[in-house]
Design an enzyme around this catalytic site. Structure first.
Site, PDB file in Angstrom:
ATOM      1  N   ASP A  62      80.406  42.298  -7.881  1.00  0.00           N
ATOM      2  CA  ASP A  62      80.030  41.520  -7.119  1.00  0.00           C
ATOM      3  C   ASP A  62      79.229  42.249  -6.107  1.00  0.00           C
ATOM      4  OD1 ASP A  62      80.189  39.422  -5.132  1.00  0.00           O
ATOM      5  OD2 ASP A  62      81.387  40.874  -3.830  1.00  0.00           O
ATOM      6  N   ASP A 259      85.643  42.471  -4.048  1.00  0.00           N
ATOM      7  CA  ASP A 259      86.293  42.794  -3.039  1.00  0.00           C
ATOM      8  C   ASP A 259      86.812  41.566  -2.228  1.00  0.00           C
ATOM      9  OD1 ASP A 259      83.623  42.294  -1.979  1.00  0.00           O
ATOM     10  OD2 ASP A 259      84.336  42.793  -0.045  1.00  0.00           O
ATOM     11  N   ASP A 263      86.473  36.551  -5.202  1.00  0.00           N
ATOM     12  CA  ASP A 263      86.509  37.375  -6.102  1.00  0.00           C
ATOM     13  C   ASP A 263      87.974  37.354  -6.973  1.00  0.00           C
ATOM     14  OD1 ASP A 263      83.784  38.162  -5.994  1.00  0.00           O
ATOM     15  OD2 ASP A 263      84.319  39.733  -4.768  1.00  0.00           O
TER      16      ASP A 263
END
Length: 361
Positions: A62, A259, A263
């Site tokens: 990410d 995080d 996600d």
């Protein structure tokens, strides 16, 4: 005499066939690996995850809060005709009053820096649309703050110009009020961590993000990542990861590092999901590995420790099997006595235990 000799050989084989060394060495090796990682702030939820980390050939990241520090600052205010900077920024701050998203936090901080009272949203009017933005009512007027997709979702007319970076679009009472440009920076250790992953033989590094193409490509360029998928909602991230898993099937495992709340599904679907300890509770709960503190360098360290643990376990198995087969062969020809068999069995078990403790370091 012959019967006694063959009975002794049979007892010797019985002693050597005891699987104590195998029963001890494998779980103790994995336990030592997890314990050693925990000492370094890497919490691994199961022994099978160590194998997935050791087999890793692809790592997917990410962007916000993972590769970057998520310390966004407002860099640009572009109000539309009929609106000014104060109205634009105040509306976005009020719409994101209850949001803990890094972009909403940055906008609230920018508004607080003006020293003006915080514009409060009407009670019970706040709503957060994951992957899109926030909606609130201020003095009876609906205020939207979020991505371009939120404007399309609500049918707000606006110019569809390509984003030059990360942007928050604001609409007030059904009218497009303007956009707010924000930006963040790579974490200090991100580039070094990615270089170390390449040094460990990771063949494919990928970025998945909901940010615009410009913001995603800028961060990826700074980090040295060439494969970027941008503008993804949570379901888009999941489908992209599914495609990557299909491409890598049989080649190695796929790790996802993230995080945020968005996600969580991707962390759960990856062969090994790694969450930053500074991230959301949903991400931490869904992940297989949690990095306390959120340093990117821990990702490479987790892979390295997993491979070291597997090496130690393999050494235990090969050594135990080799010694037992050697003494069995000698015993079959009457060249080994019972005391040698006992030493081989117990000694190998003790050495396997001692070797497993290396994984703690």
């Amino acid at each position: 005499q012959a019967c006694k000799e063959w009975a002794d050989r049979a007892l010797l084989m019985l002693v050597l066939s005891c699987p104590c060394a195998f029963v001890l060495s494998v779980p103790l090796g994995y336990l030592g690996g997890r314990g050693g990682a925990a000492r370094r702030g890497i919490l691994i939820k199961g022994a099978s995850i160590l194998d997935a980390l050791a087999d890793a050939k692809t790592v997917v990241f990410d962007k916000t809060g993972t590769l970057t520090d998520a310390s966004f600052t407002v860099r640009e205010l572009v109000p539309q005709e009929g609106f000014d900077d104060e109205t634009l920024l105040g509306g976005a701050a009020a719409a994101g009053t209850h949001s803990n998203h890094p972009l909403a936090v940055a906008i609230r901080q920018a508004w607080e820096s003006t020293g003006k009272p915080h514009p409060a949203s009407d009670e019970g009017s706040y709503a957060e649309l994951p992957g899109h933005g926030t909606v609130a009512s201020i003095g009876g007027r609906e205020v939207l703050a979020g991505s371009d997709s939120l404007l399309h979702l609500k049918g707000i007319p606006h110019d569809c110009t390509p984003a030059l970076g990360t942007e928050i679009h604001v609409a007030i009472a059904g009218r497009y009020a303007g956009r707010i440009g924000v930006g963040d920076s790579l974490k200090a250790d991100s580039t070094a961590a990615l270089d170390r992953l390449r040094g460990l033989g990771i063949q494919r590094l990928v970025m998945l993000t909901g940010d615009s193409a410009a913001a995603a490509n800028r961060a990826a360029g700074e980090a040295g990542i060439t494969e970027v998928h941008h503008g993804l909602l949570p379901d888009g991230k999941l489908s992209t990861l599914e495609a990557i898993l299909g491409q890598e099937r049989g080649k190695g495992s796929v790790i996802f590092v993230g995080d945020g709340v968005n996600d969580a599904p991707v962390l759960a679907r990856a062969d090994a999901g790694i969450a930053m300890g500074s991230g959301s509770d949903a991400a931490v709960e869904s992940a297989d590995v949690v990095l306390m503190g959120g340093e990117m360098s821990r990702v490479a360290e987790a892979v390295d420790r997993a491979r070291r643990t597997r090496t130690i376990v393999t050494q235990n198995i090969v050594f135990a099997l080799g010694v037992k087969l050697l003494v069995m062969g000698l015993g079959a020809f009457g060249l080994a006595a019972m005391w040698e068999a006992v030493i081989a069995d117990v000694g190998v078990s003790l050495l396997a235990v001692l070797n497993s403790t290396r994984a703690l370091r």
